[in-house]
Structures are given as C-alpha cells and as structure tokens.
Enzyme design. Structure first.
Site: not given
Length: 500
Positions: A52, A62-63, A82, A108, A125
C-alpha cells in the site's frame, strides 16, 4: 520529520478505467485500477497480505510498504486496522489493485493520528491484495485456530473412522520442537495421535493441504501421550501440519465388527447385491505375523461366487457388497477370532433390479426364487431359504402388475382419483416403482395437484434418470405450471381493478 514517498506507477496498459463505487453507507469509495485474477475474496478472520501507499486527500504520499519492500500483514475483520481497510479489502480479489478514499469516520476520526494524520482527515490508500491465508476456528471456541498455508485438492475431507497419513512439526511456546514426523505418520482419526487438536484439524483438511495450527493447552498434549522428551501438557502449541493422504474406512455393520479400509478406489458407483455374481481375488492373513492362511483367485482367474449364498465368510461377503468394480480394500472382521482380508473386486454381474422388470420377468424371477428357496430348505440352509421369500415375492409381483394395469385403465377412463389411489398402493409395496410414480403423476396433473405431480416425477427421475416418458411428462408439468401462474396473475389483476 515526515518522509514523503511516491506510489509505484502502473503502465498505461494495466490501468483499468473503472468508475468509483460506494462501499457501505458511510462514504467509503473504491476505484479499481488493476483487476484481480480470481473470483474469491477474503472473509473476516483471514490473514491478508497487501502492499500500500497512503496520502492525505489532495496531499503527497507519506507512507508506502512498496518503498520498504515488505508487504503488510493483518487479520481481516479483527479490528487490527482502520474500519475502512476492513470493509474495503474484504471486497478485493487476489492480485487486484484499487484506490480507496476513506472518510474520517472509517479512518482516525476526530483525533487523527499525530503527527502524520491531522484530525478529521480523509485518507487515500492505493492498495494491492497480494494474497491471503484463510484462518478458521476449528474447535469453535478459539482453542484450535487453523491457518491454511497451501490449499488442498478436490473437495473431500476425511471422516472419523478413516486412516490418515500426515507430516507435522509441533513446537512449544518458545519455538522448541517437541515432536515431529518428517517421513509421515499414519493413524486412525478415531484413536488420534499426539493431541486432540490433530484429529480435529485433519477432519477439516483436503488432500495435500498444509496448515499452521495454533493450539491452546486444553487441546494440546495429553499426559498419556507424551514421553520424556515432550514438555508438560499445559503449554500452547504451534503445529505445522500436512495431510499427505488418507484411506477411507467403512463400518459395514455399523457396530465396528466389520471394518473396510479402501486402499484403491473403484470405478463408477454401482455395487453388487444379493444374487450378483462377484469375481474377486483375496488373501486371509494372520494379524499376529501376517502369514497367509487362505488365498483365492488371481488377476487372470478371479474366484467367482454368488453374493449372499454363503460361499465365503459372511462378513467378507457383506463387505464385498459395499465395493465398486476394481476397488481394493483391507477388511478386518472382529468375531470369535479376528480376521484380516486383503481383497479386490475384479468385476461383478448384477441381477436386473426388480423395479425395472416387466410383469413376465417378475413372474419368472419369483418362480426362480421359489425353486432356490426349496433347494436351500432341503439342504438345511434355512437362513438362505428365508431370504428368498418366494411366496411373498410371487404374490406381490402379480399384485403389482394387476394394480399397474388397473391404474392405466383408470387414467384412460378419466377416473384420476382412483388411478392415484391404486398407484399409491403399488408404492406402498414397492417404493422404487417408476411406472407407479409416472402414472400417479399423470393423475395429479389432471387434477391440478401440481406440487404432488412434481414430487413424483422428481422421484422417478432420481431412480431412472434416462426414462424418456418421465422426461416428457416433466415438460408437460412445467407448461401446466406456467399456465397456472398466468391464470393466477390474471385473476389477481381482475381483483385489483375491481377494488380500485
């Protein structure tokens, strides 16, 4: 410090133009950019493996697990990620890649996940479902959790009396191997091996399946089964298990006195019955040392006998009547002395079923049975004589023929209720009588008892699936049902129009 990265770019040929779709009612959006390679999707409890990348809506990524080179694993539907992931990834197929837009409520929420995710953030995502491992609660109470590492073949699983061949490695909580069998160990599922979890798990496995069992101490090692090298039975275990093969074991009598272990499956589905001429090859061996006590027949010249005529041991004869052509088996008979047979049913010739005979054939068979019964009685074979039931068979066969002819006449005369009543009498004497089912279905169709007619036709087809007359009657029934539905609809519309 936040490290920004970029997701891998797919070649244009691989990008699917797919409209964004809604999942659920809370704003989760999905767009497929690469189709999957199967029709299956994971279910809650399965361990999934994904790659992902994630960004804030209208922000940079950012990830990324792609950047780290390590896929991310988690158990679906277990609140390990989540909610948007649990709901979205449950819709994906193996190899599929999709972009999910996940609202704060499914991510979140109001608090966010500082410092990377601010409060009330919508996340985007890019997810690829690499694979998943089904995880099942074998015991129903969490005591034996099974993760399927490699799917097995076919659909069949072993039954309780069957003998299985497995390879396994059992480890304690510290990862120390406490027991293993690299070459394979064979055992009966009734008796079990090592611990209760082994038998319970194997009953859910298919041929060639590999699984990882997580076993709580209550299903772990038995005090009676362990040796000096195995730790006390209060530890949890991890067992790596492979079902190599199994032999089906049939309880012929239902009381464990005649057990048949199939070593080679036979052909088709038909089996011999009483009166069939069976051609077999068998050995009788001593249980103690395996010495051959009796040998009959060979592949070139099988031993031929009539089933139910006391020409071989009664228990072996009963076992043969459960076998298929070409089947090989080990038959263990427990009586005054335990017997162990190795047998192959080379071939057999079966008597024509009673319900397929015409009236003349039934009369001839009854006379033959009567003569056989008389011969057995003279030879003081009283059990065989009683099995022939010669007088009852002859009387019943003549009675059935008369009933069926009378029912045919009643149908011609239009006396459908009487025709169905007479056919019912026939079926009380011979529940497999296709002619009675066929003629009663004709009567039911004429009296508009369509449900009863359909039940009789389905029963007749299950007995004789190639009967052309019954198939034609089935088509007539379906047409009648369609007409009846149209008639009901017309009546209903008339009633509505009058009410309005």
């Amino acid at each position: 410090m936040v490290i920004y990265c970029h997701k891998p770019i797919l070649p244009a040929a691989q990008v699917s133009i797919s409209p964004e779709t809604h999942i659920g009612a809370k704003g989760l959006l999905k767009k497929i950019i690469q189709k999957g390679i199967s029709w299956q999707t994971p279910i809650p409890g399965d361990e999934v493996e994904v790659h992902y990348s994630v960004s804030l809506q209208e922000g940079d990524y950012f990830d990324s697990s792609w950047e780290r080179g390590i896929p991310f694993r988690f158990r679906l539907g277990q609140c390990e990620v989540i909610k948007g992931w649990d709901e979205g990834i449950a819709t994906m197929r193996k190899g599929e890649r999709a972009v999910f837009t996940i609202p704060p409520e499914l991510a979140y929420g109001e608090t966010g996940s500082p410092p990377l995710v601010p409060p009330n953030s919508t996340l985007v995502f890019d997810v690829e479902l690499i694979s998943w491992y089904p995880i099942r609660d074998v015991s129903g109470d969490g005591g034996i959790m099974k993760k399927i590492v490699r799917e097995g073949e076919g659909w069949a699983t072993p039954n309780e009396p069957d003998e299985v061949l497995v390879k396994y490695v059992a480890e304690d909580e510290k990862g120390v191997v406490v027991s293993k069998s690299d070459e394979g160990v064979e055992f009966s599922l009734t008796n079990g091996h090592l611990c209760p979890a082994m038998s319970k798990a194997v009953r859910t496995m298919r041929m060639g399946e590999k699984a990882e069992l997580h076993v709580k101490f209550s299903y772990g090692l038995n005090q009676t089964s362990r040796n000096d090298e195995i730790p006390p039975p209060h530890q949890n275990l991890t067992i790596h298990l492979e079902l190599v093969s199994w032999n089906s074991v049939i309880d012929v009598n239902g009381d464990n006195t005649i057990l048949k272990k199939i070593t080679k499956k036979g052909e088709a589905f038909d089996r011999p019955n009483e009166g069939s001429v069976a051609r077999v090859v068998y050995l009788l061996k001593k249980l103690e040392d395996g010495a051959v006590v009796e040998r009959r027949g060979s592949e070139e010249e099988p031993f031929e006998y009539v089933c139910g005529e006391e020409e071989i041991h009664e228990g072996l004869d009963r076992a043969v009547m459960t076998m298929r052509k070409g089947e090989e088996a080990v038959v263990r008979i427990t009586s005054a002395a335990s017997l162990n047979y190795q047998i192959k049913l080379v071939d057999f010739t079966k008597e024509k079923p009673f319900w397929k005979m015409d009236a003349q054939e039934r009369i001839a068979m009854c006379k033959s049975k009567k003569n056989e019964g008389n011969t057995h009685f003279k030879n003081e074979k009283f059990q065989l004589a009683s099995n022939n039931h010669q007088e009852k068979l002859e009387a019943n066969s003549l009675r059935l023929s008369c009933y069926l002819n009378t029912a045919a006449c009643k149908l011609k005369l239009g006396d459908y209720k009487d025709a169905s009543r007479i056919c019912t009498k026939v079926l009380e004497l011979d529940s497999y009588n296709v002619k009675a089912l066929f003629r009663r279905s004709q009567a039911y169709i004429r009296t508009c008892d369509l449900e009863k007619a359909e039940a009789d036709i389905n029963r007749a087809l299950s007995i004789d699936p190639h009967n052309k007359e019954v198939k034609m009657k089935y088509k007539e029934l379906k047409e009648k049902q369609r007409e009846y539905v149209k008639h009901e609809a017309k009546i209903f519309s008339t009633m509505v129009s009058r009410i309005s």
